[in-house]
Every structure is written in structure tokens, then in C-alpha cells.
Design a protein around this motif. Structure first.
Motif, short mmCIF file in Angstrom:
data_model
loop_
_atom_site.label_atom_id
_atom_site.label_comp_id
_atom_site.label_asym_id
_atom_site.label_seq_id
_atom_site.Cartn_x
_atom_site.Cartn_y
_atom_site.Cartn_z
N ALA A 173 -6.71 -27.60 15.82
CA ALA A 173 -7.54 -26.78 16.69
C ALA A 173 -6.87 -26.51 18.04
CB ALA A 173 -8.88 -27.46 16.91
N SER A 174 -6.20 -27.50 18.56
CA SER A 174 -5.74 -27.36 19.93
C SER A 174 -4.35 -26.75 20.04
CB SER A 174 -5.72 -28.73 20.60
OG SER A 174 -6.98 -29.31 20.49
N ALA A 175 -3.64 -26.66 18.94
CA ALA A 175 -2.28 -26.15 19.02
C ALA A 175 -2.32 -24.67 19.39
CB ALA A 175 -1.59 -26.33 17.68
N ALA A 186 -23.56 -18.69 20.48
CA ALA A 186 -23.09 -18.41 21.84
C ALA A 186 -21.88 -19.27 22.18
CB ALA A 186 -24.22 -18.66 22.84
N ALA A 187 -21.94 -20.55 21.77
CA ALA A 187 -20.80 -21.44 22.02
C ALA A 187 -19.57 -20.95 21.26
CB ALA A 187 -21.16 -22.88 21.62
N ALA A 188 -19.78 -20.46 20.04
CA ALA A 188 -18.64 -19.95 19.25
C ALA A 188 -18.03 -18.73 19.91
CB ALA A 188 -19.09 -19.63 17.83
N VAL A 234 -19.42 -5.02 12.17
CA VAL A 234 -18.35 -5.99 11.94
C VAL A 234 -17.11 -5.28 11.38
CG1 VAL A 234 -17.67 -8.06 10.64
CG2 VAL A 234 -19.98 -7.87 11.60
N ALA A 235 -17.35 -4.43 10.38
CA ALA A 235 -16.23 -3.70 9.76
C ALA A 235 -15.65 -2.69 10.73
CB ALA A 235 -16.70 -3.02 8.48
N GLU A 236 -16.53 -1.99 11.43
CA GLU A 236 -16.08 -0.97 12.37
C GLU A 236 -15.23 -1.56 13.49
OE1 GLU A 236 -19.78 0.80 13.45
OE2 GLU A 236 -20.05 1.66 11.44
N ALA A 237 -15.53 -2.81 13.86
CA ALA A 237 -14.76 -3.45 14.92
C ALA A 237 -13.43 -3.98 14.41
CB ALA A 237 -15.57 -4.61 15.52
N GLY A 238 -13.21 -3.86 13.11
CA GLY A 238 -11.94 -4.29 12.55
C GLY A 238 -11.80 -5.80 12.47
N ALA A 239 -12.91 -6.54 12.34
CA ALA A 239 -12.85 -8.00 12.26
C ALA A 239 -12.08 -8.45 11.03
CB ALA A 239 -14.26 -8.59 12.23
N GLU A 240 -11.21 -9.44 11.21
CA GLU A 240 -10.48 -10.02 10.08
C GLU A 240 -11.22 -11.25 9.56
OE1 GLU A 240 -5.96 -9.88 11.23
OE2 GLU A 240 -7.19 -9.76 13.05
N VAL A 241 -11.87 -11.96 10.48
CA VAL A 241 -12.61 -13.17 10.13
C VAL A 241 -13.99 -13.10 10.78
CG1 VAL A 241 -12.72 -15.70 10.30
CG2 VAL A 241 -10.49 -14.56 10.08
N ALA A 242 -15.02 -13.52 10.03
CA ALA A 242 -16.36 -13.60 10.62
C ALA A 242 -16.86 -15.03 10.56
CB ALA A 242 -17.33 -12.68 9.87
N ILE A 243 -17.50 -15.45 11.65
CA ILE A 243 -18.11 -16.78 11.71
C ILE A 243 -19.61 -16.58 11.51
CG2 ILE A 243 -18.52 -18.81 13.15
CD1 ILE A 243 -16.05 -17.94 14.82
N ASP A 244 -20.19 -17.18 10.46
CA ASP A 244 -21.62 -17.02 10.19
C ASP A 244 -22.36 -18.27 10.65
OD1 ASP A 244 -24.20 -16.94 9.18
OD2 ASP A 244 -23.63 -15.84 7.39
N LEU A 245 -23.13 -18.15 11.72
CA LEU A 245 -23.94 -19.27 12.23
C LEU A 245 -25.39 -18.83 12.29
CD1 LEU A 245 -21.45 -20.27 15.04
CD2 LEU A 245 -21.90 -21.56 12.95
N VAL A 287 -14.70 -25.24 14.23
CA VAL A 287 -14.94 -23.83 13.93
C VAL A 287 -13.63 -23.04 14.06
CG1 VAL A 287 -16.12 -21.74 14.71
CG2 VAL A 287 -17.37 -23.91 14.62
N LEU A 288 -12.90 -23.28 15.14
CA LEU A 288 -11.65 -22.55 15.36
C LEU A 288 -10.61 -22.90 14.30
CD1 LEU A 288 -11.23 -22.46 19.23
CD2 LEU A 288 -12.54 -20.98 17.71
N LEU A 289 -10.58 -24.20 13.92
CA LEU A 289 -9.68 -24.60 12.84
C LEU A 289 -9.99 -23.79 11.58
CD1 LEU A 289 -7.64 -26.53 11.43
CD2 LEU A 289 -9.49 -28.17 11.19
N GLY A 290 -11.27 -23.64 11.28
CA GLY A 290 -11.66 -22.84 10.12
C GLY A 290 -11.20 -21.40 10.25
#
Lengths: 261, 261, 261, 261
Positions: free
Chosen positions: D4-6, D28-30, D55-66, D237-240
Motif C-alpha cells: 500500500a505504501s510503496a 468519503a475516506a476512500a 463511471v464509464a464516461e469518466a474513463g475509470a479503469e478501476v471502481a471501488i464499490d462501498l 483498499v488502495l492495495l486492492g
């Protein structure tokens, strides 16, 4: 993998075990531990000056060497030549002496030798887990605590643990630990070993203890090992005795016989 | 003695409280704490540059001063002259300024002032208990742990605790702590403050923590205080507010209002 | 107050000490402890069936009674009648037998008797500090940890500590500890003793350990005592021996001889 | 493996990330965590009722579902169909819904989905290490500690850890933990989960803490994880987010992305 406490009768008869250095404190404890184990049989106690031939005559399958650095290399060579597996707790092995051992073992098919500088299973676990955890935390620090009569600081185990943490951090691409200290006139931040701060506590009533602390934003992860008594080394010795026959050749470090995955 | 958490309505009406330095982080937390307490009423929030007369006009009975060293002495003098009790967390009081305070209080019958460098009840307890326990153990050592952004090591609290331990040992006729260390090339034994070894850990995710360890033959005694949040100072502040009226004159240190016997 | 470890030669000659129950494990340890103390002299070892007159003939000034409940009352009566101070670790004293002791002591001017159910100084400190700290925290909980062969749970010390915490909370006007648990099908919240939750851990390798945790908003305060060995009781026994002559009459509890203020 | 920290810029441009459930506390934290990471770019915040097409329009490569259990399955199906990798912290996934996910992923080459019930890296480490250490110790016990408002005891993490310990013991052929308790009228020995005693402490000021203790003759081994703040989930979360693209198909559990060997 057969852990120290499992009572798995690996064969029809108990394994026949000799103890070299049987008169020392560790040796005496090892004799008792072997005698107390259902799957092992103590067949020879060898003290300083005793004839090693007694080990072969007693039909020992495995020998535990807890002698002194000046004697251990000759002992192990003799054991290999007689086809007896060896579990060695004596320190002082150089890279050259280990290489000589490997060559001798090449000509002794099926014979296993374990050289273990530390038989404390908990210390081995702490070191391994520390290397893994180190990859995931920004901060890492070690506090080792020993009885008040210890002559050196920090302990060898703490130095090895610091090296393991440094390896873990390097593998993860982590830089130096964060530390804003500007003013520390009396050295309260302790020793720095391989980039890791190490603190040594000396306290009457303690024996040998190690605490490894990891920190990240909003959390802490701690590994702790407490040795309250020398007898805590015995499960590691027995683990070595039970596993050495199924690991031909040279193994350095008890973790080579442990399932840490 | 009225502890912080007790809901003892000490009188028919809530005590009227003003906060000086209300815009700072500690001040804002104090305002919330007063508002949340059933037996207290927040009647004035004074920021930098505000007129102190607002404190008197609001009918404040007690004022909490969480301002800055350059302002606090004048603030407290004004409060005394207006018959308002003061609970002061601002540091930087010299022996001369305290003496001036005592003189001023001599002419202000019934007014109480508390100067408390540390409002953390747990830190006060740890220090007091450490001084008592120190009489009974051969070994004593301190480990303080803080976040990675702290600039100095060891912490002031750790230094004060070391001094308290030294007093306890002296009272019991104990000599130096036992320590056979001969070889410590990297300073792992840490700082020595008043004869007591002090270790400082800096770790991301921590806030402010102190561990005091005592050792004797076959045993260990440990005191530990963890501050996870600045808000942990508030019970100490409220304890001061509730007690100051019944302690006329000057009290230095929150323990003067606590029942530690 | 003379703590256990202080080498204060309280008089020109070493105090003459007898040990009753000298053949038991505690008794044997007490004999060694007295022999090792510069300011004490072991003058009689009394086993089961030995004649108590040997204690008087040896000129003992203080006797340590570590016998059995069925013998201790007669032993102490005899010691009082012969003007010998007594330090008693034997349990099983009823309120009636203590009252009889007080009456007998009324006629034996200057003779002191200490009845101490627990000679572990650390346990005594933990109990006292717990009662004080309990006044200042919303939450309090106890974790006691012992070796795997202990028959009862929780320990007597933990029960006494819970009672001390309950006294402290009552004195401060605190109500029940906050606990929102609605669903605990397997009893994970442990025992409730005097309103305080008590948890008992049983673990091979441990001896006797107690952790007392206090919690408030944003902070934690912890007291911990570890007994690694029976020998940890000896400083308490020696403290009793050194102090009993200056405390005529009956004292119950080692804390009566300690300076805990 | 990238911890995560690298700060390893894995590609020329920052990875484009969307957060679903952005208005919740975890969401919000994410958002903040993604914004603070140099190698990530927050391109969409989706709240309840917002159109997923953003989400698609913004060109997201990864989505976090919380988000919440009732919405997450549809969200993830949509993401897979649009070729967007998903990191999912929402609970409530049944075996059936996971199987449906696997089928859908079979037709979406290269897309990765991580379902992680626990993003606390330390809890994942503790569970894994506990399973390994359990093989080597006679005794094992768990103490979990949480804030006073928690409704259930013991915690889900403690139950999972007990199961992991039971697996480790079974693999090593270990029988029941040694325990001689005969008398425990108030339930101080706590809950028994999969043969392991589990104790639950509830204390004001704490957040979420787990201690796992192992014991053998003469020694102790301890694992401890402290979550002081919800923010401690963010490194997980970031590691994921960083790893999901290189793990096509379904992964359940953050440990699937960690190098724990």
C-alpha cells in the motif's frame, strides 16, 4: 511437516537418539525431552572425552550435538561418515565449515544435517512474520527485553529481526521509516540496525523477550515472543530430530523444517 | 473529590464557565466538553483580541485558560482581580510568575487557581503510581511511544516519570538499577534520565503512549497509559473546573485535586 | 517503611528468624531468602512434628509461619505467648480466629503479627492502584491469565481486584460500566464479579498474571502484574519480617506495612 | 506485489479510479485516499441514485464499490460488462452470488474483481500468521477488544481467527487445548469457538483490537492488531485498487493479493 507437539508415530519403532554434550545444561534438558517423548528413545549420552563409537554401538539413528564450537565440526563429520543424522545447536560455524559439510554430505546419500543457531520456534516465527508484515507498514521498530545480567545489547535475535524487516521493506520498495526527531540529546531513540530502531530493556525477573511493532495510518500490528525458560528450546530440538531424516543434505535454520506458508 | 465522570450536581444551578483561547484546537474541544456536561454552562468564548470584560459580563464563575504563554499571566491576573476561578493549561510558568500569582491570590479571598501542565488523568496516575511502585522493585525502565511527527525525544512526560521513579527509589534507599551491559555499540540501551533508562519509539498510527516496567526476582509490574486522542484531556479539564472553587489559592498539578491515597 | 530490597541495617545485629513449615516449597524458599539477606539470620527450621520450643531456644525474634490451616492458629498463639513476632502466609483464618488473635495480642505488649493472604507485592500494588484508578474511568475490565493446570476460574486475586474496582467506582458515584452487548450466544463477555467483567485465560507456559484495563473517551490505562516464579513472593515475606516488630498488634494484609500514599 | 505504501508508479499515467458509495463514511475516506495517492486519480464519485454511466464516461479503469448489500451485485455486474475492474468492500455476498460473478467474469477476459470482507491488512496478517503459529503451540486463546457500543460478542474477526487456529491445529494433528478448569461458576473462561476460547472486552476509548496468544512449555507467542481509526482500512483498499488489474477473474479475500509466503 510434523510439529513439535504432534504425537505422530512416524514408524513402528521409536527413533533412536543420542545426545552429545549431555552433561551441559542444554544437553541435560535435551536428554529429558527425548526421554519424555513417546516416539523417541534415548540410547546414548555422550559427555566430553567419551568415545563417539558408543553412539554407533547404541544404534543411534539421530544425534543431537550440543557441544562446543571447537568440537562440533569433528563430531558432525564422524556422524555423517557413520550414516547418522545430526541436529546441531552449537554455534560458531563459518561459511567454510558449512561448505566442507556440504561436500562430505554429497558422498553420504540420505544423511541429513540440521544446523540451527536458534531452536526457539517462537523466535523463528517472529522473524519470518516480521519480514512479511514489514512489506505492509510504514513504521517498524523492535524492543528486546532481557534479564539484567546480559552483557551485550541489542540481542543477536533483535539484530537478525531488524535485518529481516529491512529485507521485507526493500522487497516492497519502502524507503526509510518516517521519523521527525530533531532533538534527542540522550539517545532515547536507541540503536539503528539496518535502518530499524532497536531498543534494549534490561530488567530483573525477565528472561528473553522480543516485541516487534509495525505502524500505519490508524493502526498497529505487534509480534511478541517471550521465552520464560531454557526449556522452551526443546520443542524446536525435537522438531529437528523428527524431521532431519526426511531432509537429506544440509539445512541451515530451523525454519527449513517448518511449514510457514 | 469529584471525579470527571461523576454526574454530581454540586449546586442548584450549572456552573457558569468561560473559555479563553476558544479558537485553538484545545480550546474548541474544551468548549464542546463544557457544553456536553449537564452541570456546566458555557457562557463565553474568548478568542485572541477579544475583550476580557465579556467574561465578567457573562457572569462566568470559572474560566479555562488555554491561550499562549505570552498572554496567560495577564489573563489570570485579570481573572483573580475579578473574583473568577481559573483553570490554566497554558505552559511556560516560571517560579517567579507562580510566586507573583500566590501574592495576588493572598489578596483575593476564596479565589482558586489551578495551573496544570498535563490534564491527562492517566498520565498523572501513571506518574504517581510509578513513584510508589519504584520503592519495591530492583529494576525500572520507561518506554514512551509517539506518532512519527514528534520532534523531541524522550517526551516530557517520560522525563517527569523518570524523576518520579528516582524519587521513589531514593526514598527506599535503593541504589542504581542492575545492568551488566558491557557492549552496546549502537546505543540500544537508550537515554538515561535520573538514572532510569528511557526508550522512545516513533511510529505512524500512534498518538501518545507510556509504558513503565518494574522488575524483581521472578516478577514484573507494568503501568501503561495510552492517549488515543486529544479529547482524552477533557475529563481532566472538567475535573479542574468542578474542583477549583473548593480549593482557594494556587494549586500546581492536577493531582492536587485528585484523591490518590 | 523499609522496602524489601533496601539494605538498611536496622540494628547492630541481624534479626534472628525462624521458619515454620520449612520443608514445604514456600518454606524452603523462605529459608533461602532469609539466608541470602545480610540483615537477617536463619536460626531455626521447623518441620511438621518438630518441637516449637526450638524456636525460643534459638532466640528467634521473628517467626515465619508457612504451615497448614490446621496448625497455624496454635503456632501463632504459642509465638505470641513467647513474645516472638509472627509473619503468617497460611490461609484459612476466619473472622473468629482473627478476633481471638487480637485478644491474645492485647495481653502481649509490643508483639506484632502479620497475616498476609498474598505476599506478592505486585498483586498488592495492582489491587490498590486499581481501586484509585477506578474512580476516574468509565470502563474497567480484568483479564487474569494462568497456567493450564489451574482448577478454578477466575482467580481469587481477580475477584479481590474486581471488588476493589467496585469500591472505587462506588466512592466516585459511578454507575454500571457502559456495555451495549445485545448478542453474546457463547458467553464471550466472561464472568461478572461485583459488576466488573473478568476474563480467565489458561495457557501452557504461563504462571500467574493479571491485567486490569481502564477506559475513558480517547484513552486507556493499564495495570499489569506478572508472576513468573514462586520466588516472587519472597520480597513480600522479607518485607513482613523486617517491619513486623515496628507494627505491634494484628495487621491483616501486606499493604498495612507498605507506603502506598 | 505492490504494498500500500510503496510509491511505485506502475505505469506512465495514474490509474483512473471511481468510487461508488462516495457519500458514505467509508466512501468519503476512500475518495480522500485516492486523491492523496500519486499513482491514482479520482475521476468519479457516485452516490445513491447517480447514473453509473458516469463511471464509464469518466474513463475509470478501476471502481471501488462501498455501497450497500442490496446494490452491490448489480453494480459489479455492470462494471464487468463495461470492462472496469472492481474492488468491493460491501458485505452480504452469498455463495450463489459469487458463483454468478464467476460465470459473468468467464465472458469478460482480463477483468478482475476483488471481494474483500475485511480491508484491514493487519487483521488479514493476524489471521494468516495465527493459522501458521497454531501448528507449533499447545495452547491458543483469543482476546478481542472493542468500543462499548458494539452490539455483538465475540467479533466476526475473532470467530474467523478461531477457525483459522482450529485449521492449523488440525493440520498438525493437535488435539484439544489443555485446560484443567473444574470450577468456573460465572463463565470467566469465555466463549469456545471451534475449540478455542475467545474473550470479548468492551471498553470506552477503544476502537477494534485483537490479541492472539499461543503458549508452550516455557514460552509465549503473541499476535496483536490495533485499529485506532476507520482510516486504517484505506491501505488495504488502495492495495486492492493497485493489484486488481493484474489478477483477472474473481478473488475473495485481500490475502489473495498479498505476498504472505
Amino acid at each position: 511437516m510434523t510439529p513439535a507437539s504432534a504425537q505422530t508415530p512416524s514408524s513402528a519403532h521409536p527413533t533412536r537418539v543420542a545426545v552429545l554434550g549431555a552433561a551441559g545444561r542444554m544437553g541435560a534438558a535435551a536428554c529429558r525431552a527425548v526421554e519424555d517423548a513417546d516416539d523417541l528413545e534415548l540410547v546414548a549420552r555422550i559427555g566430553r572425552g567419551d568415545d563417539l563409537n558408543a553412539v554407533a554401538e547404541a544404534g543411534a539413528e539421530v544425534a543431537i550435538d550440543l557441544t562446543v564450537p571447537s568440537a562440533t565440526a569433528d563430531n558432525v563429520a564422524w556422524l555423517i561418515d557413520h550414516g547418522i543424522h545430526a541436529v546441531v545447536g552449537t554455534t560458531g560455524w563459518s561459511e567454510e565449515s558449512l561448505e566442507a559439510l556440504r561436500e562430505r554430505l554429497a558422498g553420504a546419500e540420505g544423511v541429513g544435517v540440521l544446523i540451527a543457531p536458534n531452536f526457539a520456534i517462537g523466535a523463528v516465527l517472529a522473524m519470518r512474520f516480521a519480514e512479511v508484515a514489514a512489506r505492509y507498514y510504514d513504521s517498524a521498530e523492535i524492543i528486546e527485553m532481557h534479564h539484567e545480567n546480559k552483557l551485550d545489547a541489542p540481542s543477536g535475535t533483535a539484530r537478525h529481526t531488524a535485518a529481516a524487516i529491512a529485507r521485507g521493506r526493500a522487497a516492497a520498495g519502502l524507503g526509510p521509516v518516517p521519523d521527525a526527531t530533531e532533538k534527542d540529546p540522550d539517545g532515547a531513540r536507541g540503536a539503528v540496525v539496518d535502518g530499524i530502531h532497536v531498543h534494549a530493556v534490561r530488567q530483573r525477573g525477565l528472561v528473553a523477550h522480543e516485541v516487534v511493532q509495525f505502524g500505519g495510518v490508524g493502526e498497529q500490528f505487534v509480534l511478541r515472543h517471550d521465552s520464560f525458560d531454557r526449556i522452551s528450546f526443546m520443542p524446536g530440538v525435537l522438531l529437528g530430530v523428527r524431521e532431519v531424516a526426511s531432509h537429506p543434505g544440509l539445512t541451515v535454520g530451523l525454519d527449513g523444517f517448518m511449514d510457514l506458508g
